[in-house]
Every structure is written in structure tokens, then in C-alpha cells.
Design a protein around this motif. Sequence first.
Motif, mmCIF file in Angstrom:
data_model
loop_
_atom_site.group_PDB
_atom_site.id
_atom_site.type_symbol
_atom_site.label_atom_id
_atom_site.label_comp_id
_atom_site.label_asym_id
_atom_site.label_seq_id
_atom_site.Cartn_x
_atom_site.Cartn_y
_atom_site.Cartn_z
ATOM 1 N N MET A 1 -2.645 11.425 0.071
ATOM 2 C CA MET A 1 -2.885 9.944 -0.210
ATOM 3 C C MET A 1 -2.821 9.256 0.963
ATOM 4 S SD MET A 1 -1.902 7.695 -3.584
ATOM 5 C CE MET A 1 -3.125 6.572 -4.037
ATOM 6 N N LEU A 2 -3.563 8.260 1.245
ATOM 7 C CA LEU A 2 -3.589 7.408 2.320
ATOM 8 C C LEU A 2 -2.898 6.019 1.937
ATOM 9 C CD1 LEU A 2 -7.337 7.537 3.905
ATOM 10 C CD2 LEU A 2 -5.090 8.514 4.805
ATOM 11 N N PHE A 3 -2.279 5.244 2.843
ATOM 12 C CA PHE A 3 -1.671 3.988 2.724
ATOM 13 C C PHE A 3 -1.685 3.278 3.846
ATOM 14 C CE2 PHE A 3 0.528 6.958 0.153
ATOM 15 C CZ PHE A 3 0.940 6.264 -1.064
ATOM 16 N N ASP B 1 9.772 14.195 6.963
ATOM 17 C CA ASP B 1 8.911 15.244 6.758
ATOM 18 C C ASP B 1 7.911 14.828 5.792
ATOM 19 O OD1 ASP B 1 10.057 17.152 8.762
ATOM 20 O OD2 ASP B 1 11.322 17.955 7.357
ATOM 21 N N GLY B 2 6.720 15.244 5.862
ATOM 22 C CA GLY B 2 5.606 15.102 4.702
ATOM 23 C C GLY B 2 4.851 13.454 5.073
ATOM 24 N N LEU B 3 5.517 12.810 6.149
ATOM 25 C CA LEU B 3 4.666 11.611 6.407
ATOM 26 C C LEU B 3 3.985 11.826 7.748
ATOM 27 C CD1 LEU B 3 4.101 8.681 5.751
ATOM 28 C CD2 LEU B 3 6.088 8.078 7.167
ATOM 29 N N LYS B 4 2.670 11.696 7.743
ATOM 30 C CA LYS B 4 1.637 11.645 8.751
ATOM 31 C C LYS B 4 1.235 10.364 9.296
ATOM 32 C CE LYS B 4 -2.615 13.755 10.175
ATOM 33 N NZ LYS B 4 -4.067 14.308 9.627
ATOM 34 N N TYR B 5 1.662 10.030 10.424
ATOM 35 C CA TYR B 5 0.717 8.786 11.053
ATOM 36 C C TYR B 5 -0.633 9.168 11.550
ATOM 37 C CZ TYR B 5 0.021 5.604 15.041
ATOM 38 O OH TYR B 5 -0.630 4.576 15.821
ATOM 39 N N VAL B 6 -1.387 8.159 11.206
ATOM 40 C CA VAL B 6 -3.087 8.226 11.429
ATOM 41 C C VAL B 6 -3.469 7.432 12.642
ATOM 42 C CG1 VAL B 6 -5.280 8.270 10.361
ATOM 43 C CG2 VAL B 6 -3.447 9.096 8.982
ATOM 44 N N GLY B 7 -3.118 6.245 12.327
ATOM 45 C CA GLY B 7 -3.319 5.390 13.762
ATOM 46 C C GLY B 7 -2.788 3.946 13.182
ATOM 47 N N SER B 8 -3.050 3.097 14.075
ATOM 48 C CA SER B 8 -2.099 1.863 13.937
ATOM 49 C C SER B 8 -3.002 0.743 14.874
ATOM 50 C CB SER B 8 -0.748 1.474 14.364
ATOM 51 O OG SER B 8 -0.667 2.163 15.737
ATOM 52 N N TRP B 9 -3.032 -0.473 14.407
ATOM 53 C CA TRP B 9 -3.245 -1.712 15.281
ATOM 54 C C TRP B 9 -2.589 -2.985 15.089
ATOM 55 C CZ3 TRP B 9 -5.302 1.557 11.480
ATOM 56 C CH2 TRP B 9 -6.582 2.668 11.735
ATOM 57 N N ILE B 10 -2.583 -3.479 16.413
ATOM 58 C CA ILE B 10 -1.555 -4.747 16.355
ATOM 59 C C ILE B 10 -2.467 -6.094 16.436
ATOM 60 C CG2 ILE B 10 0.365 -5.942 17.834
ATOM 61 C CD1 ILE B 10 1.141 -3.288 16.673
ATOM 62 N N GLU C 1 -0.329 8.823 5.880
ATOM 63 C CA GLU C 1 -0.689 9.651 4.984
ATOM 64 C C GLU C 1 0.396 10.633 4.298
ATOM 65 O OE1 GLU C 1 -4.292 13.067 4.157
ATOM 66 O OE2 GLU C 1 -3.703 12.523 6.035
ATOM 67 N N CYS C 2 0.611 10.719 3.049
ATOM 68 C CA CYS C 2 1.581 11.456 2.412
ATOM 69 C C CYS C 2 1.247 11.660 0.985
ATOM 70 C CB CYS C 2 2.898 10.712 2.617
ATOM 71 S SG CYS C 2 3.076 9.430 1.730
ATOM 72 N N ASP C 3 1.881 12.660 0.517
ATOM 73 C CA ASP C 3 1.869 13.079 -0.977
ATOM 74 C C ASP C 3 2.686 12.507 -1.596
ATOM 75 O OD1 ASP C 3 -0.725 14.617 -0.429
ATOM 76 O OD2 ASP C 3 0.694 16.558 0.246
ATOM 77 N N ASP C 4 3.866 12.210 -1.221
ATOM 78 C CA ASP C 4 4.972 11.740 -2.107
ATOM 79 C C ASP C 4 5.470 10.267 -1.411
ATOM 80 O OD1 ASP C 4 7.399 10.918 -3.219
ATOM 81 O OD2 ASP C 4 8.181 13.304 -3.093
ATOM 82 N N ALA C 5 5.335 9.160 -1.984
ATOM 83 C CA ALA C 5 5.513 7.709 -1.451
ATOM 84 C C ALA C 5 6.844 7.638 -1.018
ATOM 85 C CB ALA C 5 5.072 6.804 -2.465
#
Length: 90
Positions: free
Chosen positions: A1-3, A30-39, A51-55
Motif C-alpha cells: 500500500m502507498l502512503f 524492514d518492510g518500508l520502501k522509500y519511493v520518492g520525495s519533494w520539498i 510503500e509498505c504492507d504493514d502501517a
Amino acid sequence: MLFMIIERFHDKNPKPLYKRFQEKGRMMPDGLKYVGSWIESNFDRCFQLMECDDARAIQEWVLAWGDLADFEIVPVVASKETAELVNRYL
């Protein structure tokens, strides 16, 4: 899931956050993936897509950075995927 993670730097000051990042990295569990960021250009906010499966992975990450920024966490769905869903009802 995306956050979408919306960070508000304390006092609009990103320097302490960047200093910790230089010293310790992103500190992602573990389990948390960085996709991108903007400032924002005024240093008020940072928008990070994660992105992760477990919040709980996001909660753990926020605990590591919460002394330097306030966080808003918004579950999101990619526009393309939403369009596919909505188009079935048109």
C-alpha cells in the motif's frame, strides 16, 4: 500500500533533519520502501511517498524522526489504478 507522508519541519528548519540523515541514513525499518520525495521551496513541508504492507513500519519510522518534524500520513492510490476502478462504473 502507498502512503503520502507529509512532514512539517519544526520551525521550517530542515537542517537538523538533513544532519541526522547524513549521520544515520533514512533509518527505515524492514518492510518500508522509500519511493520518492519533494520539498517545498520555503522549507515548510516535505512530501514523501512510501510503500509498505504493514502501517506499523511507518509508525516505527515516524518514532525515529518525530522530534524533528510533525507527520501527516495519508493512504493513497495511484491515479491510473483509481481510473481503472472508476471507469468500470461509467
